[in-house]
Structure formats: C-alpha cells, structure tokens
Design a protein around this motif. Sequence first.
Motif, mmCIF file in Angstrom:
data_model
loop_
_atom_site.group_PDB
_atom_site.id
_atom_site.type_symbol
_atom_site.label_atom_id
_atom_site.label_comp_id
_atom_site.label_asym_id
_atom_site.label_seq_id
_atom_site.Cartn_x
_atom_site.Cartn_y
_atom_site.Cartn_z
ATOM 1 N N VAL A 347 -13.849 25.251 34.911
ATOM 2 C CA VAL A 347 -13.091 25.766 33.777
ATOM 3 C C VAL A 347 -14.090 26.083 32.674
ATOM 4 N N GLY A 348 -13.938 27.254 32.078
ATOM 5 C CA GLY A 348 -14.818 27.665 30.994
ATOM 6 C C GLY A 348 -14.242 27.267 29.641
ATOM 7 N N GLY A 349 -15.007 27.546 28.615
ATOM 8 C CA GLY A 349 -14.552 27.186 27.281
ATOM 9 C C GLY A 349 -15.188 28.035 26.210
ATOM 10 N N ASP A 350 -14.708 27.862 25.002
ATOM 11 C CA ASP A 350 -15.200 28.622 23.851
ATOM 12 C C ASP A 350 -14.813 27.872 22.596
ATOM 13 N N VAL A 351 -15.748 27.138 22.041
ATOM 14 C CA VAL A 351 -15.505 26.439 20.776
ATOM 15 C C VAL A 351 -16.599 26.827 19.795
#
Length: 471
Positions: A347-351
């Motif tokens: 699972v990727g992310g972006d914070v």
Amino acid sequence: MSTSAVVAPLTGLPALLDAVREVAPHLDVRAPSAATAPFAFDAGTVPRHGEADEDGPAVSFPSTVSEVQQLVRLAGRHGVSIVARGAGSGLSGGASATRHQLVVSTDRLDRIVEVSPADEVAVVEPGVLNAALNERLAPLGLFYAPDPASWRISTIGGNIATNAGGLRCAKYGVTRESVLALDVVLADGSLVSIGHRSIKGVTGLDLVSLFVGSEGVLGIVVGATVRIRPLPVARRTVTAFFDSTAAGAAGIGAITASRVRPSVIEFLDEPTLVGIDAAQESGLRARGAALLLIELDGFGIDEQTAELTVALESAGARVRVESDADAETLWELRRSGRRFDDDSWFVGGDVAVPKSRIAEVFAGFPALEERYGVAVSAVAHAGDGNLHPVITLPIPAGADPAAFPAVLHDAADDLVRAALAVGGTVSGEHGIGTVKRELAAEELAERVRVAQLAIKDALDPTGLFNPGKAL
C-alpha cells in the motif's frame, strides 16, 4: 452534520443514454461495457489481484466546451452523477467511477490555446499533458514548473484537480502557485471564468484556489491560464550519500540552514535504494545507505554548489556533482525506478509534515514495522516535507493474493496519524479521493468540514459532480 453534499442522486443512466441518442447524437457517449471497465479506476485503485466488475461506467468524450455543457445539463436532468477524468494517473481514487455514473473524459480537450511570453502565461485545455506543454515551451526558452512524477502522462486538468506537486515544489511550489485563472462548467451547465490573466489580482474571493485541489467535486475545469517561467540559465545535479537513513534524514536540515535553495531535494532511504538496485541493477546502495538527490538551478550555480557542499559535508555526506548523463539516469531512477512485484502486497501513501519533522517520521518506521510485521520505506520531496511511504508484506505460499490483509491498511493509517501528530497532513499532493476520506475527517475540525460541505452544496446542490469523493 448534513452530508447531502456527498450523496449521489438517483441514477437514470438508461434514460440519459436514450436522450443522447435522440437529441444529441453527435456526442460520443459509450454505454457501460467491458470496454469501459478501465474507467472505473484510477492508477491508485485499479485491482492488482482478482477481477474487476465486467462492465465499467458510461464514458463520454467531449471535444468542445459546449459539448461538456450539454453533457452536464443532460446528466443533471436525468439524475446521473458525473466523474471528470484526465489521464487516470491519480493515486487516491478521485477519478474512480461506478457503472451507474457518467465519466466525462478530457482526452479530446487537449489544445494549447495560447502561449504569451510577454505576459508569462499559457492558456490550455484540461486534457493537455504536462509534458506536451513543456515540449511546446522549451523552444521559447520557457517552462511550466509543476512536475509530478507522472508528468509524461498526467494532464494539466488532473494536476489542477489534485493540486499536484512533484519534484520542483521545493522552489516553485505546487500547481496552485502556477494557476491564475480557470474556466469552469458548473452543475447547471453554465460556463464561468474565475481568476485573472494578470500575475496579481485580489478582486473578490480567491475561487481559483478553491477549485484547484477540489478533485472535481465543484465543477469541471475546461480551461486554465497558467504561469510560465524562463528556463534557468543552468541546472546541476548534486548527490549526497549518507551512512544511514537517520543520518540522511537529519542532513535535510543542513540544506535548510544554508542560504542555498535548490529547485529539487529528493530523499531516498536505504530500503528504497535496495529496491531500486534490485529492479534496475543500478548500484546505488554501494554508494551509501541513504541519498539526497538535489538539483540546483539559476545564476551563480558554482557559488550555490560550493555552499551546499560545505553544508552537506558538515552533516556527514559524501557529495558529488554528477555529469549530465549520470544525472539523467539518477532522475529517471527516482521517478520510476521503484518496482513492486506480484509476490508482495503493498500500500502506498502520501503525507506531508513540517520539514523539521521529516527525520522524526523516518525514525518511527522501525516501531511501525515491529508492531504490524510489515516493511516500511519512503521517498520524500524533502524540500517541502512530502513523504511517499510504501508498506509491504510478502504473500505467503498458497495464500489468496486477492485477500488483501487489513494489517497493511492499519499500518498505513498509523503512519498518517504519526504525520498528523507532528503537525502534518494526510495528503501533500495525491488528494483525498475515496482512499483518504476517513483520515481527512480526523484532520479537519467539525466546523471546517461543515463549511466545506456548505460550499459543495452551494455550487452543486444535487451532488452531481464526483459524489463520495474528497469531502
């Protein structure tokens, strides 16, 4: 709290398709079928394992603004919600659609209407690719600054929808800083122009900033006036390798403390370097356990390089000015070098977090790995605190690849909450879409959410545009 702003109206798709055939046969509208199935997802929600539904949504391909207006009026009349779609390269489900919805594709709205070097603006339709605009501008000695990693395939309209960022944000800002005016089709089919062609302008509320990043829930952008800039007189790539991820993350602060402001500052941790090497046979890990990949541009580039070198070496880095050929390879590895095979769930992310807290977020990865039994790595647009973590878990032998374990989402949610705890946000540039709505609700105060839904209701009272997304 009222949620009317995100509830889709009852669908009348069969009646809409009949109406198109009867009163607007010139419109290219395709009924739900297996051929439209790819339009049900964006890049972030397309199934990696298992089968998608056989039929996708209805899909339209307008080639003029008046056709967009006609489609909006017909959809509104028959209670069919609309999903505006660019290239589908988004990563948060913002352009996903059901078989009961109408996708309005901007593929054919791809004209560069005007380039004005004197005004430092370009006027484009939403389907223009980011790369195509820069190809047009380069012979004029100009460029369009926003450069998401998908710049070769993503559209200006899609970049506007998510307020896309990219590598050059450190110096030139996100998409919002480059958009002066928009032409928008509203829920009643009317066309409005907001913003201004001039670089400065404060008349009325800043509706352009409201629409940029709204993920298509307020209207359909059919035209944009964007800022263009002179190409820098020089560009130079500098690498700084460190002996550990922790040392590299701490080294970001040395750049901030200097007087140098690079156009790009990318941070790659040790697992990322190992992963790129495995996929590309690149040998990055042999040079160090963490990498700051930096681009300088503009006048005085030798002076910039000298000061930056001193700052980074004082933080323990091994600094090198790369040749043009090696630099091109390194930037391509950064943009597309990571690969994820079918043997692992991920699972990727972006914070995004304040720059001073980046090292703290990376330092929390081992605890997250131990708590959930996963592997965590990240690359970061270190110049503006935007991290793109990836959480992975090997698929055991004999396991169903489609049975995605909840532990990955739990770990990803905890990572987002760690970012919020240090003053960050759940998304720096990918947007909220469907993937992060619940987490966004944790970030936004109740009164703020009510205000945002009220704006949605005022502009789109029937929930015509992209219901269930962003808000």
